[in-house]
Design an enzyme around this catalytic site. Structure first.
Site: not given
Ligand code: GLA
Ligand code: ZN
Length: 665
Positions: A146, A306
């Site tokens: 991320e 995710e």
């Protein structure tokens, strides 16, 4: 790249005793897991002291999983450098706008320009990628984790400062050009040399909007460069592996279109019921918009790296998911273009910050409701997913999305509550509710394949972009422009050569000599026979060629145009001078789509989503019930039902899959 891999989990074997791993692998295999992502936060386990590498535990886990038919994606652990690196090189910790160090103890405690940190990364990633290049269980890599997360206003250190100065020098060549571009005549902000320019530390008051725009673009470029630093090493050592990265939907710290150029495909992380939200979960249309923008970043199917698999939580927690909700969200990802869905996480962790971030298994490790639900989902849909792997939605409508415009509105929102992405989502929702698929596009993209293009908040304008929109409409396109179009040049300086919206005024047949910020002010617009509330902004429009299709009914500009329509070349340009409330947005989008001949997939009760993916003349249609109630719907075309019980009827949280051949073959 067809992989026939569709479901997986994020796995942290290092959090559990080795004796448990075999049980995990068996349970995963029974559930239908084909892939895991591992190691993206395990630097210390892999290199507990400088140069002392321990990859055996990871190799053992990879081999065990491989034996159970499960492949591995490895994450590079560079979002959490270990304490021994910080002890040796404390200067790699980032500095915030107040000049304070962000210390070790959480994650993301790294400066992304720091050469010493880059050297550690080079050393480690070289080692790791060479070690796993020929491991038969490994198929690909996730760089870092991320990128941009927690780097919101970072980093102000000397290394970033030097790099920012170089970036500016490369862009402007000499300091006079920069002084002009930044308008430094204001408040005596002129510079003699690039070396006088700082990272934007907190000021006594105010900031230069042009400098801030460059800073945001610089930060994005820095993150792309940081990713490239690793991608180059992995590409060289692991030519047979793919490289991806887990994005965060509309997050804006790094220009995801630029980052996508380094990757084989884009991945995304999606938590519809994040614990930080006041509502039980994000609106369905917002989640859909996230998937659509993620697909648009590389104009390709993507992975979910995710996907929420249970209650989310750090210190506090969000609500439990209803039975069926996890599956619905997973299939919503697939409907919008995900070829694979990896659930976060396999098992709720017993320690650390994320103890309450639940997974497929709870703390006890015993398979329960989530496990059974995921297993059923995979066994139902995975077999079909081989067939439509690589297939793409083919929308007739596009919404223009730009990181630069977003940055400019973050710097100066114009109205205190105006948010760029939220504004785009208001248009998006109206299409979503009408069962009309949407692509996001960059303003430089070829628009000719779309019947209708919405270009909201075209605030920063260049002659090229004006021409691009003019050409699209002239050739027969239908374009919607709206408030604050053509206000600034590319340097974030107001344009002064003509009335707003600049040359777009010729396209739209209007001029905007005045405007009104609707701060704490009610405003209404008459469209058809009804009045509707609008907010944020009111452009006060004079018609040159256009006709008025909606008018203000409030304030000194009542009875003047709020929305206009202009025939231009073979096409049409609409201008919306305000932010329509939900009802007016719905009516306007209805009108625009009818005028542009855009088709709907069908009709349905609230809470039902329709979406398609296409390839080689086959169209797959997904019908998704986002509610715990029974629902009915109607399709505008004939499809063959592949999964589901009864056409035009849905059980709570049911997902149905249909197919048709476009050419009736
Ligand atoms: C992010 C991160 C994960 C984890 C989850 C849950 O998406 O990528 O490492 O932190 O959030 O908080
Ligand atoms: Zn820095």
């Amino acid at each position: 790249m067809i992989m026939e891999i569709h479901f997986g989990v994020d796995y942290y074997p290092e959090h559990w005793p080795r004796e448990r791993w075999e049980t995990d692998a068996k349970l995963m295999q029974e559930m239908g897991v084909q892939v895991v992502r591992m190691a993206e936060f395990s630097w210390f386990k892999m290199e507990p002291r400088e140069g002392e590498f321990h990859f055996e535990w990871l190799e053992e886990a990879i081999a065990l999983l491989d034996k159970h038919g499960i492949k591995t994606i490895l994450g590079t652990p560079t979002a959490a450098p270990p304490a021994w690196i910080i002890e040796k090189n404390p200067e790699i910790q980032p500095i915030d706008t107040q000049g304070r160090v962000r210390h070790f103890g959480g994650r993301h405690h790294d400066c992304q320009s720091n050469p010493t940190y880059r050297a550690h990364i080079k050393r480690f990633v070289t080692h790791m990628s060479q070690r796993f290049a020929n491991n038969p269980g490994v198929i690909g890599w996730q760089i870092d984790n991320e990128l941009g997360n927690a780097h919101g206003d970072l980093c102000m250190c000397d290394s970033c400062k030097a790099r920012f100065q170089q970036w500016l020098e490369k862009k402007y060549g000499d300091i006079e050009t920069l002084n002009d571009a930044w308008g430094t005549a204001f408040w005596s902000q002129g510079y003699n040399t690039f070396s006088q320019i700082s990272t934007p530390l907190i000021t006594a008051v105010g900031e230069n909007p042009s400098a801030m725009l460059d800073w945001k673009c610089f930060c994005s470029d820095l993150i792309v460069d940081f990713a490239k630093w690793q991608a180059d090493i992995i590409r060289e050592n692991c030519p047979n592996h793919f490289i991806t990265h887990n994005y965060m939907c509309f997050d804006d710290k790094v220009n995801y279109y630029d980052l996508g150029e380094l990757l084989d495909f884009v991945s995304n992380d999606i938590y519809p019921a994040g614990y930080w939200q006041e509502q039980p979960h994000q609106p369905d249309s917002d989640i859909a918009a996230c998937h659509d923008v993620v697909r648009s970043y590389k104009k390709k199917p993507f992975w979910i790296m995710e996907q929420q698999a249970g209650i989310s939580g750090w210190g506090t927690m969000a609500r439990a998911l209803d039975p069926g909700q996890m599956s619905v969200w997973a299939m919503q990802s697939v409907a919008h273009g995900a070829d694979a869905v990896v659930f976060f996480r396999w098992r709720a962790c017993a320690m650390g910050t994320e103890q309450y971030w639940h997974g497929i298994l709870g703390h006890s490790g015993r398979p329960g409701r989530n496990y059974e639900e995921a297993k059923k989902l995979i066994h139902t849909f995975a077999p079909h997913m081989d067939e439509f792997e690589g297939a793409m939605p083919k929308p007739e409508v596009a919404i223009v999305h730009s990181f630069r415009q977003n940055y400019a509105f973050q710097i100066q929102p114009n109205h205190p509550d105006l948010r760029y992405v939220e504004h785009l989502k208001k248009y998006y929702k109206a299409f979503y509710d009408k069962k009309i698929p949407v692509d996001f596009v960059q303003d430089s993209d070829d628009l000719s394949q779309y019947k209708l293009v919405i270009a909201p908040l075209q605030y920063l304008m260049t002659p090229e972009l004006e021409q691009h929109y003019i050409d699209y409409v002239e050739a027969g396109g239908h374009l919607v422009l709206d408030m604050r179009a053509g206000v600034k040049d590319a340097n974030n300086i107001c344009m002064t050569d003509r009335e707003l919206p600049g040359r777009l005024g010729d396209l739209c047949g209007i001029e905007i000599p005045e405007y009104d910020c609707l701060f704490s002010k009610e405003c209404q617009v008459l469209f058809g026979k009804r009045e509707y509330p609008v907010s944020k902004w009111a452009d006060i429009i004079t018609l040159t060629d256009a006709k008025m299709i909606a008018e203000y009914t409030t304030s000194f500009y009542k009875q003047t145009p709020a929305v206009t329509e202009n025939v231009y070349g073979q096409g049409k340009a609409w201008y919306v001078g305000t932010q329509p409330g939900a009802e007016l947005m719905d009516e306007l989008v209805e009108y625009f789509t009818q005028e542009s001949d855009v088709e709907r997939l069908g009709t349905a009760q609230d809470g039902v989503e329709l979406m398609t993916r296409e390839s080689d003349g086959q169209v797959w249609l997904f019908v998704i019930n986002h509610t715990n109630e029974e629902k009915v719907y109607h399709l505008n075309d004939t499809y063959r039902l592949l999964e589901g019980e009864r056409e035009e009827y849905l059980k709570p949280y049911e997902v149905q899959l249909f197919v048709k051949n476009k050419y009736g073959r």
